[in-house]
Write an enzyme that holds these catalytic residues in place. Structure first.
Site, PDB file in Angstrom:
ATOM      1  N   ASP A 249       0.805  -1.384   0.069  1.00 54.26           N
ATOM      2  CA  ASP A 249      -0.053  -0.056   0.008  1.00 54.26           C
ATOM      3  C   ASP A 249       0.909   1.460   0.008  1.00 54.26           C
ATOM      4  O   ASP A 249       1.975   1.156   0.443  1.00 54.26           O
ATOM      5  CB  ASP A 249      -0.957   0.185   1.176  1.00 54.26           C
ATOM      6  CG  ASP A 249      -1.923   1.141   0.967  1.00 54.26           C
ATOM      7  OD1 ASP A 249      -2.295   1.209  -0.166  1.00 54.26           O
ATOM      8  OD2 ASP A 249      -2.677   1.454   2.058  1.00 54.26           O
TER       9      ASP A 249
ATOM     10  N   ASN B 209     -10.655  -2.328  -5.752  1.00 54.04           N
ATOM     11  CA  ASN B 209      -9.930  -1.395  -6.438  1.00 54.04           C
ATOM     12  C   ASN B 209     -10.445  -1.101  -7.788  1.00 54.04           C
ATOM     13  O   ASN B 209     -10.169  -0.255  -8.692  1.00 54.04           O
ATOM     14  CB  ASN B 209      -8.486  -1.787  -6.523  1.00 54.04           C
ATOM     15  CG  ASN B 209      -7.498  -1.886  -5.366  1.00 54.04           C
ATOM     16  OD1 ASN B 209      -6.668  -2.543  -5.294  1.00 54.04           O
ATOM     17  ND2 ASN B 209      -7.932  -0.905  -4.608  1.00 54.04           N
TER      18      ASN B 209
HETATM   19  C1  IPE Z   1      -5.284  -2.571  -0.418  1.00 52.67           C
HETATM   20  O1  IPE Z   1      -4.854  -1.437  -0.666  1.00 52.67           O
HETATM   21  C2  IPE Z   1      -5.387  -3.530  -1.615  1.00 52.67           C
HETATM   22  C3  IPE Z   1      -3.868  -3.540  -2.295  1.00 52.67           C
HETATM   23  C4  IPE Z   1      -2.719  -3.118  -1.878  1.00 52.67           C
HETATM   24  C5  IPE Z   1      -3.840  -4.231  -3.768  1.00 52.67           C
HETATM   25  P1  IPE Z   1      -6.207  -0.208  -0.886  1.00 52.67           P
HETATM   26  O2  IPE Z   1      -5.424   0.920  -0.803  1.00 52.67           O
HETATM   27  O3  IPE Z   1      -6.999  -0.668  -1.986  1.00 52.67           O
HETATM   28  O4  IPE Z   1      -6.947  -0.346   0.540  1.00 52.67           O
HETATM   29  P2  IPE Z   1      -7.837   0.946   1.401  1.00 52.67           P
HETATM   30  O5  IPE Z   1      -8.888   1.177   0.289  1.00 52.67           O
HETATM   31  O6  IPE Z   1      -7.040   1.889   1.790  1.00 52.67           O
HETATM   32  O7  IPE Z   1      -8.467  -0.109   2.567  1.00 52.67           O
HETATM   33  C1  IPE Z   2      -1.374   0.331  -3.378  1.00 56.91           C
HETATM   34  O1  IPE Z   2      -1.176   1.667  -3.313  1.00 56.91           O
HETATM   35  C2  IPE Z   2      -1.409  -0.017  -4.765  1.00 56.91           C
HETATM   36  C3  IPE Z   2      -2.867  -0.683  -5.215  1.00 56.91           C
HETATM   37  C4  IPE Z   2      -3.861  -0.743  -4.280  1.00 56.91           C
HETATM   38  C5  IPE Z   2      -3.166  -1.031  -6.289  1.00 56.91           C
HETATM   39  P1  IPE Z   2      -2.299   2.715  -3.412  1.00 56.91           P
HETATM   40  O2  IPE Z   2      -2.675   2.992  -4.618  1.00 56.91           O
HETATM   41  O3  IPE Z   2      -3.352   2.370  -2.593  1.00 56.91           O
HETATM   42  O4  IPE Z   2      -1.779   4.067  -2.730  1.00 56.91           O
HETATM   43  P2  IPE Z   2      -2.419   4.851  -1.704  1.00 56.91           P
HETATM   44  O5  IPE Z   2      -2.990   4.170  -0.545  1.00 56.91           O
HETATM   45  O6  IPE Z   2      -3.445   5.554  -2.328  1.00 56.91           O
HETATM   46  O7  IPE Z   2      -1.326   5.858  -1.387  1.00 56.91           O
HETATM   47 MG    MG Z   3      -3.977   2.525  -0.861  1.00 56.62          MG
END
Ligand code: IPE
Ligand code: IPE
Ligand code: MG
Length: 258
Positions: free
Chosen positions: A21, A69
Site C-alpha cells: 500500500d 480497486n
Molecule cells: C489494499 O489497498 C489493496 C491492495 C494493496 C491491492 P487499498 O489502498 O485498496 O486499501 P484501502 O482502500 O486503503 O483500504
Molecule cells: C497500493 O497503493 C496499490 C494498489 C492498491 C493497487 P495505493 O494505490 O493504494 O496508494 P495509496 O494508498 O493511495 O497511497
Molecule cells: Mg491504498
C-alpha cells in the site's frame, strides 16, 4: 554473511503475504501522478522476492489489485494492468531460471483480456517449477472468495446428495483459492494502515501482522528484514498458554489449518 543465524532461520515465516500500500501517497509527496508510484512499487517487488528467497521464506503472496480497486478511475486501472503485463514479461526468464512458480488468486475474468492472458500464460509456463512460490492476488477479495467457495460447495451437495454435516475447516479450505498454499504466517502492510482491506480474512486467522510506516516503493530489503526480525521474536500461541508452548512435551505446533 547470513542475515539470520541458523536458529533464527528455523523461526522464519514460511509464507509472507504483503499488502503493498501507499504507492499513490508516495507519488503525491513527490508531486507526481499516481502511476509513477505504481511503477516504482512494481520495481520493488524483485528486491523483496530476492530477499525472501535468500533468507528461506518459501511463499510470498502479493496483494496487487483488490475487488474494491475496480472502483478506481479507468486510467489508473489500465495503468496498473499494463504494469502487470510489463512485470510478467520482464520476470518470466528469471522465474524459469530460479524455479519460481507463479500462481494467482482472485477473479481473473474481471481483468482486461491482455492482462488475463499474460497472467494465465505465465502460470502455465511456470507450473512445473517447485523451488519457490510467488502468488499474485489480482481482482481478489476475501468475501468474494468465500462466497464462491460456498456456492461451489452447495452445488456439489445439491448434485451429489451428500450430507453437508461433515464439512470442517480442513475440507472447506479446499474450496478457497488458496487451497494449494499454506496459511500466511506473517502479513505485512505498508503505509501505516492498520487494516486488512478484504485480504485473506480466513487464512489470516492466526497470522502475525506487521505494519510498516513506509510506503510500498520505499519498503526495501532492510525494511523487510526488520519485519522478519520482529516476527521471529513473537510467540505464536494458537490459543495455548506460554507454559504449554515452552513445555518439553510440546514437540509439535498445532496444525495451522485449524
Ligand atoms: C489494499 O489497498 C489493496 C491492495 C494493496 C491491492 P487499498 O489502498 O485498496 O486499501 P484501502 O482502500 O486503503 O483500504
Ligand atoms: C497500493 O497503493 C496499490 C494498489 C492498491 C493497487 P495505493 O494505490 O493504494 O496508494 P495509496 O494508498 O493511495 O497511497
Ligand atoms: Mg491504498
Amino acid at each position: 554473511m547470513n542475515t539470520f543465524s541458523e536458529q533464527e532461520r528455523e523461526k522464519l515465516p514460511n509464507h509472507v503475504a504483503i499488502i503493498m500500500d501507499g504507492n499513490g501517497r508516495w507519488a503525491r509527496s513527490r508531486g507526481k501522478p499516481r502511476i509513477f508510484g505504481h511503477r516504482n512499487g512494481v520495481k520493488n517487488v524483485r528486491s523483496i522476492v530476492n530477499t525472501a528467497r535468500e533468507v528461506g521464506v518459501q511463499y510470498i503472496t502479493l496483494y496487487a489489485f483488490s475487488t474494491e480497486n475496480q472502483t478506481r478511475p479507468d486510467k489508473e486501472k489500465s495503468g496498473l494492468m499494463h504494469l502487470l503485463e510489463e512485470f510478467l514479461k520482464l520476470e518470466l526468464e528469471s522465474m524459469l531460471k530460479d524455479g519460481i512458480r507463479l500462481r494467482a488468486i482472485g477473479d481473473l475474468s474481471g481483468l482486461p483480456e491482455f492482462a488475463r492472458k499474460i497472467v494465465e500464460e505465465t502460470i502455465e509456463k511456470t507450473k512445473h517449477n517447485s523451488d519457490w512460490n510467488l502468488t499474485l492476488a489480482l481482482n481478489y477479495g476475501s468475501r468474494q472468495e468465500v462466497l464462491n467457495g460456498i456456492n461451489t460447495y452447495a452445488q456439489k451437495i445439491f448434485e451429489s446428495g451428500e450430507s453437508p454435516k461433515h464439512l470442517n475447516w480442513s475440507s472447506f479450505s479446499n474450496y478457497l483459492e488458496t487451497s494449494e498454499l499454506p496459511d500466511p504466517d506473517l502479513i505485512i502492510r505498508t503505509s501505516g494502515e492498520f487494516r486488512l482491506s478484504n485480504f485473506l480474512l480466513l487464512q489470516a486467522a492466526y497470522a502475525e501482522i506487521f505494519v510498516s510506516p513506509l510506503h510500498w516503493p520505499d519498503f526495501n530489503r532492510d525494511a523487510f528484514i526488520e519485519a522478519l526480525q520482529n516476527y521471529i521474536q513473537r510467540e505464536r500461541r494458537f490459543g495455548q498458554t506460554s507454559d504449554q508452548l515452552s513445555s518439553i512435551a510440546q514437540s509439535f505446533m498445532p496444525n495451522q489449518k485449524l
